[in-house]
Design a protein around this motif. Sequence first.
Motif, short mmCIF file in Angstrom:
data_model
loop_
_atom_site.label_atom_id
_atom_site.label_comp_id
_atom_site.label_asym_id
_atom_site.label_seq_id
_atom_site.Cartn_x
_atom_site.Cartn_y
_atom_site.Cartn_z
N VAL A 45 18.06 13.74 -4.20
CA VAL A 45 17.25 11.98 -2.96
C VAL A 45 16.68 11.29 -3.99
N SER A 46 16.50 9.78 -3.10
CA SER A 46 15.43 8.76 -4.15
C SER A 46 14.44 9.13 -5.03
N LEU A 47 14.13 8.69 -5.63
CA LEU A 47 12.74 8.65 -6.34
C LEU A 47 11.58 7.81 -5.11
N ASN A 48 11.53 7.10 -4.63
CA ASN A 48 10.86 6.89 -3.63
C ASN A 48 10.09 8.40 -2.59
N GLN A 49 11.92 8.95 -2.00
CA GLN A 49 11.66 10.12 -0.84
C GLN A 49 11.03 10.99 -1.61
N TRP A 50 11.34 11.50 -3.01
CA TRP A 50 11.00 12.96 -3.45
C TRP A 50 9.29 12.24 -4.11
N ILE A 51 8.87 11.48 -4.76
CA ILE A 51 7.22 11.24 -4.51
C ILE A 51 6.63 11.41 -3.41
N ALA A 52 6.83 10.45 -2.54
CA ALA A 52 6.48 10.66 -0.99
C ALA A 52 5.78 12.27 -0.78
N ALA A 53 7.56 13.09 -1.05
CA ALA A 53 7.09 14.02 -0.46
C ALA A 53 6.13 15.07 -1.45
N ALA A 54 6.22 14.84 -2.68
CA ALA A 54 5.34 15.42 -3.54
C ALA A 54 3.83 14.96 -3.18
N VAL A 55 3.63 14.08 -2.93
CA VAL A 55 1.95 12.93 -2.95
C VAL A 55 2.07 13.93 -1.31
N ALA A 56 2.89 14.23 -0.17
CA ALA A 56 2.63 14.97 1.23
C ALA A 56 2.20 16.61 0.87
N GLN A 57 2.68 17.11 0.08
CA GLN A 57 2.49 18.21 -0.01
C GLN A 57 1.21 18.90 -1.02
N LYS A 58 0.49 17.56 -1.90
CA LYS A 58 -0.32 17.72 -2.22
C LYS A 58 -1.30 17.82 -1.50
N VAL A 59 -1.09 16.77 -1.02
CA VAL A 59 -2.27 16.29 0.71
C VAL A 59 -2.15 17.59 1.02
#
Length: 86
Positions: A27-41
């Motif tokens: 996946v793109s870095l942007n998509q990976w960071i968005a998923a990581a933030v969503a997981q943390k939230v």
Amino acid sequence: MSKATYPLKLPASVKAAATRLAREDGVSLNQWIAAAVAQKVGAVETAATFFRLRAGDARPEDLTALLSLAPDRAPDPGEELPSDLP
């Protein structure tokens, strides 16, 4: 789904690790960071809800009343507080 932008500054080592992990996930870095933030939230909100429900209508004075039932005696050997605590 609406999207918002946010200029994110990461330490170089964190960005490099995130880039590597995103590449491994395909996946793109942007998509990976968005998923990581969503997981943390999700994790933080789940924990907050759990503790709010677990506490129920408990109040600080309830804990004080419970602690007042504990015997007033010295701790067992090895269970003393460290001497450097204020």
